[in-house]
Design an enzyme around this catalytic site. Structure first.
Site, PDB file in Angstrom:
ATOM      1  CG  LEU A  69      -1.502  84.543  16.090  1.00 29.66           C
ATOM      2  CD1 LEU A  69      -1.724  83.140  15.544  1.00 29.66           C
ATOM      3  CD2 LEU A  69      -1.138  85.502  14.957  1.00 29.66           C
ATOM      4  CD  GLN A  90     -12.478  77.341  25.523  1.00 26.23           C
ATOM      5  OE1 GLN A  90     -11.645  76.632  24.972  1.00 26.23           O
ATOM      6  NE2 GLN A  90     -13.765  77.185  25.332  1.00 26.23           N
ATOM      7  N   GLY A  91      -8.049  81.076  26.662  1.00 24.32           N
ATOM      8  CA  GLY A  91      -6.601  81.206  26.650  1.00 24.32           C
ATOM      9  C   GLY A  91      -6.114  82.189  25.608  1.00 24.32           C
ATOM     10  CE  LYS A  96      -7.916  77.647  23.356  1.00 23.43           C
ATOM     11  NZ  LYS A  96      -9.189  77.005  22.984  1.00 23.43           N
ATOM     12  CG  ASP A 135     -19.722  79.265  20.530  1.00 23.45           C
ATOM     13  OD1 ASP A 135     -20.684  80.028  20.320  1.00 23.45           O
ATOM     14  OD2 ASP A 135     -18.688  79.646  21.098  1.00 23.45           O
TER      15      ASP A 135
END
Length: 735
Positions: free
Chosen positions: A417, A422-423, A439, A536
């Site tokens: 997706l 971070q991944g 994730k 964030d």
């Protein structure tokens, strides 16, 4: 004769093309002490794959030094990665530092790598700052801002530190770099501390971590009384752009031979990194470049550790692997019958015992491996965090790795997706039919471990309809896995910035999304068991579900605080364009810092502009600055999105624009709280509904008046003589 000449000419052309692919042309292979392997090269165009890889051998300093012509950086070494050891292709370069003395600041604009096949290695480089009261930072091309400050409590409290048994008198600080760092504008500036004069010199620089922490180089920096212009080693990771090498390996993105593999580089889908498979070594970018490793010779008989009283173990090398075979001593002669019976019984016992031992050993190994991964992925830290905080752990499920592999079709690339620092996030379906987003974190180091565990703990505390829900996690795998609810309609950024033109956002939807996000942030600041700062907020971290309702996501950098705390003092982290200027200067993050970021999102919803845009003038590249100038110069209606201008009432625009302006005040104390922001947006929604109802009422009243007028002009001969009979024909009665 003519036909033979043509055939001979074609064979020569074929041989030339083969030479070009295998890298056997007469090209220089070294410059000084540095080896220059293909796809890099010195000399004619055929010696390197394209201009990014051209190396120039410079003799101006006396001894030859290789330079990357495209980046004008001195090359220190070039190496190839390995699939077995998970290392990457790297090139070491000499990189400049930035320095300043006294009260001066300084910024250098480093090389831009965004269109190149190179990125700064996140795993091998660190960002360093030196000197008393030094605030050093880097702004990457993607907008990430990171840095550190030396002596946060003043130089009087700044003690010397020890690295590798060497005392460092010069104040230092360090931090990791962003994974998407392709352009680094490095900055150093003094921090004014009361009662302490700004003296001495400061510097900031990217540097290879192993090199800096080596004993010799630590001493080199240990007692620097002044900082001058200097160059230090920095590691770049590299691959090959698909436009240059795609045709050579015939669809390199999915090409897997028997001895090497090519995959897209992380965050650079147009660049492919090749490496030799386990059991091979060499250059994967030339045909036949990956050669078999003779492990039996290279590792001094790796099978010797299996030797026992039953026999010696011999190492046998094979192409791509090796085997260990036991050589038994000769046995004395015995009777055939005795041999047969003994062998049969022995074989039976061996099979039964071997099967049982295999099952026991396999189970133990699996348990050990799971425990190892659980500890390495922060399981103990997560357990400690959960036990020390008021977290509803009943709603967070621990998934089995096999279930998640099945749900994502073994993490098929067609299920991806999105990818981030971070991944990678995959779409999956659980056994109960639920669609989820899985994730898969990158191989995380100790510095990133706290962020991962922090996201699990934070999301476990949150139960809000406009915050993405964490369903569970899996820590017993090589890399951590998080399972979220699936949000199907992408990010708010895709719709606001016109990337999804087939479904433009109406003003009603924009106002509703803004109200939902404000409500979620109000909940985080005031409604959760412990106040939570998101840290964030941006349009790419706001997802839209199947009904286009807002879902706030990405809590990797969020922090939970105690009720009596007013701020957090942390290393600066955030996205350029959304970052609170007050936080950037003081390193103190408050709830008003989230308010500032939300103000930028509100400005995006009103204007359709990006938070940072190179199409605007230099002083107006920041949307916050551009928006405030437009409001103050009475130019607001010229910068609004055309759909907003068409659908929205003028008074609603003015109210929301003034609210966004207040959220963007430079002084955080003057900004409203998220509770005030949420209430004002809800009031605008109520006002909007009131206007709609009033408009509908007026239209209905107008229609009824027309019916009365038409009734009055109907000829009397067509009307009933009884007023009672006529009464039901009137839809309403008015006083």
């Amino acid at each position: 004769m003519g036909v033979q000449m043509v055939v001979l000419f074609q064979i020569l052309l074929l041989l030339c093309s083969i030479d070009a692919i295998t890298g056997t042309t007469s090209c220089e292979e070294r410059c000084g002490n540095v080896s220059i392997p293909y796809p890099f090269g010195i000399g004619a165009a055929g010696c390197y794959v394209d201009d990014w890889y051209e190396v120039i051998c410079n003799y101006s300093s006396g001894s030859p030094k290789p330079f990357l012509r495209s980046l004008n950086l001195e090359v220190l070494n070039i190496s190839f990665g390995s699939t077995l050891s998970r290392t990457r292709n790297t090139v070491g370069v000499n990189y400049p530092t930035v320095s300043a003395c006294g009260s001066n600041s300084n910024t250098i604009h480093n090389v831009e790598l965004s269109k190149s096949p190179f990125i700064f290695s996140q795993s091998e480089n660190i960002f360093m700052a030196m000197g008393c009261n030094n605030w050093a930072s880097i702004i990457s091309l993607g907008g990430s801002v990171f840095g550190c400050r030396t002596c946060p409590f003043g130089c009087k409290a700044c003690d010397a530190i020890n690295i590798n048994d060497t005392t460092i008198a010069t104040p230092l600080c360090q931090t990791t770099i962003a994974s998407d760092l392709v352009l680094s504008n490095t900055n150093t500036e003094p921090v004014i501390v009361p009662d302490q004069p700004t003296i001495g010199c400061r510097s900031a620089f990217l540097v290879e971590e192993k090199w800096f922490k080596a004993a010799y180089n630590v001493r080199l920096f240990s007692n620097m009384s002044s900082v001058v212009s200097y160059h230090v080693p920095v590691v770049l990771e590299w691959g090959v752009l698909d436009t240059s090498f795609y045709s050579v390996l015939n669809n390199i993105a999915t090409y897997n031979s028997s001895n090497y593999t090519c995959i897209p580089m992380s965050n650079r889908n147009s660049t492919f990194s090749c490496s030799c498979d386990g059991g091979y070594e060499g250059n994967p970018y030339i045909l036949g470049g990956c050669q078999d490793i003779n492990e039996c010779e290279q590792y001094s008989n790796p099978c010797s550790r299996y030797n026992s009283s039953y026999g010696n173990v011999k190492c046998e090398n094979h192409i791509g692997y090796y085997l260990c075979r036991t050589v038994y001593p000769p046995k004395p002669p015995v009777r055939a019958a005795t041999i047969g019976v003994s062998s049969s019984l022995g074989l039976l016992v061996l099979l039964v015992g071997g099967w049982w031992s295999y099952k026991v050993i396999k189970k133990r190994r699996m348990m050990k491996q799971k425990n190892k991964f659980f500890k390495r992925n922060g399981g103990l830290l997560l357990r400690q965090q959960l036990s020390s905080s008021e977290v509803n752990v009943d709603t967070t499920k621990l998934f089995n790795s096999k279930d998640l592999e099945k749900a994502t079709d073994h993490f098929n690339i067609n299920r991806i997706l999105g990818q981030g620092g971070q991944g990678t996030v995959y779409k999956g379906m659980l056994t109960d039919g639920r669609i989820v987003a899985v994730k898969k974190s990158k191989v995380i180091d100790e510095a990133k471990l706290e962020e991962f565990i922090n996201e699990v703990v934070i999301l476990s505390q949150i139960n809000h309809r406009n915050v993405v829900k964490l369903i569970g996690c899996c820590l017993e795998t090589e890399v951590p896995l998080l399972v979220y609810e699936y949000i199907p309609n992408g990010t708010l950024s895709q719709y606001v910035n016109g990337q999804t033109e087939e479904f433009p956002l109406t003003w009603d939807m924009r106002l509703r999304i803004a109200t939902e996000v404000a409500g979620a942030l109000f909940y985080l600041h005031s409604g959760a068991s412990s106040p939570i700062y998101h840290r964030d907020i941006k349009s790419t971290n706001i997802l839209l579900d199947e009904k286009y309702r807002a879902k706030v996501a990405d809590f990797g950098t969020s922090r939970s605080i105690t009720i009596d705390q007013t701020h957090l003092t942390t290393l600066v982290h955030g996205t350029f364009g959304y970052l609170d200027p007050e936080y950037f200067q003081s390193s103190q993050f408050t709830e008003k810092s989230d308010v500032y970021s939300f103000g930028v999102v509100l400005a995006e919803l009103l204007t359709g502009e990006k938070a940072i845009s190179s199409t605007r003038t230099q002083e107006s590249r920041s949307l916050a600055t551009y928006f405030i100038q437009s409001v103050e110069e009475n130019n607001l209606f010229n910068v609004l999105d055309s759909r907003v201008l068409k659908e929205c009432k003028k008074e609603e625009i003015i109210v929301v624009a003034n609210l966004a302006k207040r959220c963007l005040y430079l002084n955080g104390k003057k900004r409203p709280t998220m509770k005030e922001v949420a209430k004002e947006l809800e009031a605008v929604q109520v006002l909007q509904k009131t206007h709609t109802l009033l408009q509908d009422y007026k239209e209905l009243e107008y229609a009824q008046a027309e019916m009365h007028e038409s009734w009055d002009v109907v000829p009397s001969s067509t009307m009933s003589t009884s007023s009672v009979d006529a009464q039901p024909l009137l839809p309403f009665q008015y006083a």
